[in-house]
Design a protein around this motif. Structure first.
Motif, PDB file in Angstrom:
ATOM      1  N   GLY A  51      -3.309  10.507  -5.751  1.00  0.00           N
ATOM      2  CA  GLY A  51      -2.978  10.291  -3.980  1.00  0.00           C
ATOM      3  C   GLY A  51      -1.404   9.791  -4.257  1.00  0.00           C
ATOM      4  N   LEU A  52      -0.567  10.836  -4.618  1.00  0.00           N
ATOM      5  CA  LEU A  52       0.866  10.391  -4.823  1.00  0.00           C
ATOM      6  C   LEU A  52       1.596  11.320  -3.765  1.00  0.00           C
ATOM      7  N   ASP A  53       2.839  10.632  -3.392  1.00  0.00           N
ATOM      8  CA  ASP A  53       3.783  11.299  -2.315  1.00  0.00           C
ATOM      9  C   ASP A  53       4.484  12.317  -3.167  1.00  0.00           C
ATOM     10  N   PRO A  54       5.132  13.284  -2.533  1.00  0.00           N
ATOM     11  CA  PRO A  54       6.027  14.263  -3.176  1.00  0.00           C
ATOM     12  C   PRO A  54       7.081  13.652  -4.188  1.00  0.00           C
ATOM     13  N   SER A  55       7.300  12.370  -4.009  1.00  0.00           N
ATOM     14  CA  SER A  55       8.230  11.990  -5.164  1.00  0.00           C
ATOM     15  C   SER A  55       7.480  11.448  -6.290  1.00  0.00           C
ATOM     16  N   GLU A  64      -4.520   5.073   1.932  1.00  0.00           N
ATOM     17  CA  GLU A  64      -3.162   5.543   1.871  1.00  0.00           C
ATOM     18  C   GLU A  64      -3.561   6.744   0.669  1.00  0.00           C
ATOM     19  N   GLN A  65      -3.814   6.391  -0.312  1.00  0.00           N
ATOM     20  CA  GLN A  65      -4.162   7.260  -1.600  1.00  0.00           C
ATOM     21  C   GLN A  65      -5.129   8.335  -1.181  1.00  0.00           C
ATOM     22  N   LEU A  66      -6.074   7.977  -0.368  1.00  0.00           N
ATOM     23  CA  LEU A  66      -7.106   9.291  -0.076  1.00  0.00           C
ATOM     24  C   LEU A  66      -6.375  10.143   0.762  1.00  0.00           C
ATOM     25  N   ASP A  67      -5.502   9.507   1.902  1.00  0.00           N
ATOM     26  CA  ASP A  67      -4.798  10.595   2.764  1.00  0.00           C
ATOM     27  C   ASP A  67      -4.121  11.560   2.167  1.00  0.00           C
ATOM     28  N   VAL A 101     -17.962   4.362  -1.278  1.00  0.00           N
ATOM     29  CA  VAL A 101     -18.336   4.573   0.232  1.00  0.00           C
ATOM     30  C   VAL A 101     -17.094   5.089   0.954  1.00  0.00           C
ATOM     31  N   PRO A 102     -15.863   4.366   0.894  1.00  0.00           N
ATOM     32  CA  PRO A 102     -15.021   4.961   1.625  1.00  0.00           C
ATOM     33  C   PRO A 102     -14.382   6.427   1.200  1.00  0.00           C
ATOM     34  N   ASN A 103     -14.727   6.481  -0.132  1.00  0.00           N
ATOM     35  CA  ASN A 103     -14.304   7.900  -0.706  1.00  0.00           C
ATOM     36  C   ASN A 103     -15.023   8.975  -0.156  1.00  0.00           C
ATOM     37  N   ALA A 104     -16.596   8.749  -0.313  1.00  0.00           N
ATOM     38  CA  ALA A 104     -17.559   9.551   0.401  1.00  0.00           C
ATOM     39  C   ALA A 104     -17.232  10.037   1.937  1.00  0.00           C
ATOM     40  N   ALA A 105     -16.740   9.014   2.573  1.00  0.00           N
ATOM     41  CA  ALA A 105     -16.557   9.153   3.967  1.00  0.00           C
ATOM     42  C   ALA A 105     -15.200  10.036   4.241  1.00  0.00           C
ATOM     43  N   ALA A 106     -14.172   9.623   3.339  1.00  0.00           N
ATOM     44  CA  ALA A 106     -13.139  10.513   3.465  1.00  0.00           C
ATOM     45  C   ALA A 106     -13.292  11.840   3.031  1.00  0.00           C
ATOM     46  N   ARG A 107     -14.064  12.362   2.068  1.00  0.00           N
ATOM     47  CA  ARG A 107     -14.572  13.798   1.630  1.00  0.00           C
ATOM     48  C   ARG A 107     -15.370  14.145   2.722  1.00  0.00           C
ATOM     49  N   ASN A 108     -16.472  13.629   3.189  1.00  0.00           N
ATOM     50  CA  ASN A 108     -17.298  14.281   4.311  1.00  0.00           C
ATOM     51  C   ASN A 108     -16.350  14.665   5.410  1.00  0.00           C
ATOM     52  N   LYS A 109     -15.210  13.549   5.868  1.00  0.00           N
ATOM     53  CA  LYS A 109     -14.284  14.039   6.887  1.00  0.00           C
ATOM     54  C   LYS A 109     -13.489  15.237   6.625  1.00  0.00           C
ATOM     55  N   ALA A 110     -12.878  14.984   5.300  1.00  0.00           N
ATOM     56  CA  ALA A 110     -11.958  16.389   5.026  1.00  0.00           C
ATOM     57  C   ALA A 110     -12.573  17.675   4.898  1.00  0.00           C
TER      58      ALA A 110
END
Length: 140
Positions: A51-55, A64-67, A101-110
């Motif tokens: 979860g790193l930005d372009p820099s 933020e890292q999940l996004d 749990v938040p990782n699974a939720a982000a994965r399922n959403k993605a």
């Protein structure tokens, strides 16, 4: 077996979910034990992506890292003319078990509610500010 064409001009892949109901523990509601993919012409193996930005700076929070990690994965997949619809496997490396749990939720959403085989591993990352790393396999 389900026919699946992520791109209208792509060959049709056939996806078959394998979730045996006896002889093995049941899969939970957010993953499947296995999927079989037929009719594949290409397979993409994506390195662990953070979860790193372009820099190269890590997001300040886990969310933020999940996004960022899912944005990075979409960019990498696009470079191979694929989308998250092509993902057939996800491995998550998490800094802390509380992130499961938040990782699974982000994965399922993605993935738009589409379930794939997954593994989550709690690890000590190479850099202190890395909280999540995802590795995927995609097919087209």
């Amino acid at each position: 077996m389900r026919r699946w064409a992520p791109h209208c001009h792509a060959p049709v892949m056939e996806i078959s979910v394998h979730n045996p109901t006896s002889g093995v523990y049941p899969a939970t509601s957010d993953y499947v034990h296995a999927i079989e993919v037929r009719g594949v012409e290409r397979t993409l193996y994506v390195s662990g992506t953070m979860g790193l930005d372009p820099s190269g700076a890590a997001g300040a929070t886990f969310d933020e890292q999940l996004d960022l990690v899912w944005s990075n994965l979409r960019t990498i997949l696009a470079s191979a003319d694929m989308t998250v619809d092509n993902i057939v496997r996800v491995t998550s490396y998490l800094r802390d078990r509380s992130y499961a749990v938040p990782n699974a939720a982000a994965r399922n959403k993605a993935l738009g509610g589409r379930f794939v085989p997954v593994t989550a591993i709690v690890v000590d990352h190479l850099a202190d500010d890395w909280l999540v790393e995802l590795e995927v396999i995609a097919a087209a």
